[in-house]
Write a protein that holds these residues in place. Sequence first.
Motif, PDB file in Angstrom:
ATOM      1  N   ASN A  62      -3.959 -31.779 -21.859  1.00  0.00           N
ATOM      2  CA  ASN A  62      -3.567 -32.123 -20.489  1.00  0.00           C
ATOM      3  C   ASN A  62      -2.919 -33.505 -20.423  1.00  0.00           C
ATOM      4  O   ASN A  62      -1.990 -33.731 -19.647  1.00  0.00           O
ATOM      5  N   ALA A  63      -3.416 -34.415 -21.262  1.00  0.00           N
ATOM      6  CA  ALA A  63      -2.916 -35.799 -21.222  1.00  0.00           C
ATOM      7  C   ALA A  63      -1.467 -35.904 -21.682  1.00  0.00           C
ATOM      8  O   ALA A  63      -0.792 -36.894 -21.390  1.00  0.00           O
ATOM      9  N   ASP A  92      -9.171 -24.523 -17.170  1.00  0.00           N
ATOM     10  CA  ASP A  92      -7.801 -24.852 -17.557  1.00  0.00           C
ATOM     11  C   ASP A  92      -7.001 -25.268 -16.324  1.00  0.00           C
ATOM     12  O   ASP A  92      -7.393 -24.997 -15.194  1.00  0.00           O
ATOM     13  N   ARG A  93      -5.858 -25.893 -16.585  1.00  0.00           N
ATOM     14  CA  ARG A  93      -5.039 -26.371 -15.466  1.00  0.00           C
ATOM     15  C   ARG A  93      -4.663 -25.222 -14.533  1.00  0.00           C
ATOM     16  O   ARG A  93      -4.542 -25.408 -13.325  1.00  0.00           O
ATOM     17  N   ASP A  94      -4.482 -24.025 -15.077  1.00  0.00           N
ATOM     18  CA  ASP A  94      -4.148 -22.874 -14.218  1.00  0.00           C
ATOM     19  C   ASP A  94      -5.360 -21.942 -14.049  1.00  0.00           C
ATOM     20  O   ASP A  94      -5.216 -20.788 -13.657  1.00  0.00           O
ATOM     21  N   GLY A  95      -6.550 -22.469 -14.312  1.00  0.00           N
ATOM     22  CA  GLY A  95      -7.760 -21.668 -14.140  1.00  0.00           C
ATOM     23  C   GLY A  95      -8.252 -21.692 -12.703  1.00  0.00           C
ATOM     24  O   GLY A  95      -7.630 -22.290 -11.826  1.00  0.00           O
ATOM     25  N   PRO A 113      -1.535 -25.285 -10.020  1.00  0.00           N
ATOM     26  CA  PRO A 113      -0.943 -24.358  -9.056  1.00  0.00           C
ATOM     27  C   PRO A 113      -1.851 -24.134  -7.851  1.00  0.00           C
ATOM     28  O   PRO A 113      -3.027 -24.504  -7.875  1.00  0.00           O
ATOM     29  N   GLY A 114      -1.300 -23.554  -6.795  1.00  0.00           N
ATOM     30  CA  GLY A 114      -2.122 -23.053  -5.694  1.00  0.00           C
ATOM     31  C   GLY A 114      -2.442 -24.049  -4.604  1.00  0.00           C
ATOM     32  O   GLY A 114      -3.358 -23.837  -3.814  1.00  0.00           O
ATOM     33  N   LYS A 115      -1.698 -25.145  -4.529  1.00  0.00           N
ATOM     34  CA  LYS A 115      -1.889 -26.114  -3.442  1.00  0.00           C
ATOM     35  C   LYS A 115      -3.357 -26.456  -3.199  1.00  0.00           C
ATOM     36  O   LYS A 115      -3.953 -26.061  -2.184  1.00  0.00           O
ATOM     37  N   PRO A 116      -3.968 -27.169  -4.106  1.00  0.00           N
ATOM     38  CA  PRO A 116      -5.383 -27.540  -3.940  1.00  0.00           C
ATOM     39  C   PRO A 116      -5.584 -28.380  -2.672  1.00  0.00           C
ATOM     40  O   PRO A 116      -4.735 -29.200  -2.327  1.00  0.00           O
TER      41      PRO A 116
END
Lengths: 380, 184
Positions: free
Chosen positions: A163-164, A305-308, A350-353
């Motif tokens: 991620n970094a 994960d980032r997209d989890g 993703p997904g507008k947190p």
Amino acid sequence: MTKFMRRALETPKELAWLAAKAALDSAEMKLDQIDGAVLGSAPDAFDGMHMKGEYLADGCGGWRKPYLRCYVGGGTGVYAVAQGWFQVASGLFDTALVVCEEKMSTCQPHPQAAFISIFDPFTEQPLKPNLLWIFALEQNRYMQTHHITLEEIARVSVKNKRNALGHPSAQLGAEITVKDVLASEVMAWPVHRLMVSPTSDGAAAVVLAAGDVARRLTSKPVWIQGVGWCLDTAYWTNRDLYYPEYVEKAAWMAYRMAGVKEPRREINIAEPYDPFAYKELHHLEGLQLAPKGQAPKLLADGVFDRDGDLPVTPSGGLLGVGNPIAAAGTMKICELFWQLRGEAGRRQVPGKPERGVAQAWGDLMQVGTVVVVGTSEPKH
Amino acid sequence: MTHRTIKPAPNIVQGTPLDAKALKRGKIFLNSYAPALRYTWDTGEAMGRYLAELKNGRLIARSCRKCERVMIPPRMFCERCFRPTDDWVYVKATGTVNTFSLCYVSWDVRRLKQPEIPAVIEIDGASPGMGILHLVRKVAPKDVRIGMRVAAVWKPPAQRTGSITDIAYWMPINRRSQRTVSAK
């Protein structure tokens, strides 16, 4: 924030200034619009500069202002934001500038030796402990209690260092495998070298403003919805280290304030403190974002994960971005700010947190500090 | 109201990393300071008695009658009940490994070929979970286990100074044998 680096040319004061100025610039504000300033920084022993709060004041924009330094060990970076929030939420100030700075490279040959004085002078210091001990003891207890494997722990290092790679401040972004982690040197079994965050120099800062002021500054403010913190006893050998109860207490304090009843449903993104790989999992359980002992399984399933379903440490964390102690906690708040505004670039989840939680930890397995932020104005 | 976009991260990251090469070029001026500081800690009542008993080859705890805990290290007030503790209680110099590590790095960051084995040892006779930090030796690193029974190995009386290091280390004991061991 500044880059996080092993050794910076800049002085501590200059690092603080670079981060403070960047925060003001990004909010298009001048220092005279700031009512009060807050510094977070870890033990003076790293800088070898006593009264470092006073020394750093200028860099933090504290010149001729109400200014204070706060400190709760490694928990400082998230706590400092709560400290700034008190000043604005109480109605005392319209705006506050929160700066966290650390320059660990000053302490030669390695800042580790400065840690000996955090231990009890009678019962612990004569045994010549180092900081790895307490992490290794805690990780071992955590693994044994829940039958967690080293492979499961190693996945945290793999995820965070990857991620970094998307973080412009990162010191140790890398594409590595579980095998690499387990093949790295054993520092203090079960802790391997690639499960440990680096020592770093760096600074991070945020501007806090009262609601009406924030709305004038931007149409997309990020709101502090809840803050919480808690300290357990320094008699750390009298506690079962497998679970951080103080983090749970801090988290519920912040969740209650934020109106969060079911953290696993209502938190979209998490930045738990990850100075060591297992710590991220340990803290996710304390934060009520995974049942006790289940965080490793959720990680393996890709949930974090980032997209989890629940992106965890999309910044890259202390393992990837670096660990200038107090600044690392504030870096996590910065990450949530960018993520919730959709401005995290390559790191954007993703997904507008709509809501995130940042958490830091410190001292002798003892301190939990938690801040919940979101895109909607809190009701309190 | 206009929407003002706050600049994304890449534009605001500053700072100048130094590396060994930059330092070697000698263009960077440095200043050093090695503090010569010495501290002497007063023991207070509880720790003073604890250290005196260590010199006698015994472990002592304090109990709180309210929460009924027997606490080691001993303390003069109970942090939970926030009242004075009540009684001195001798506890055994045997215990159970609650957790341990095999540490290949010294406190001042030197590498160690043979690992040190720091452990939290739950003390027999104290309340469950009441442990102290100490070192385990006389066991192959691969054989150390959580739950292992250990006994204190004391320094000879003449070498004791009233310190936690009056216990030289802890070593495994047979499950059936609860006796303490003396260092030769």
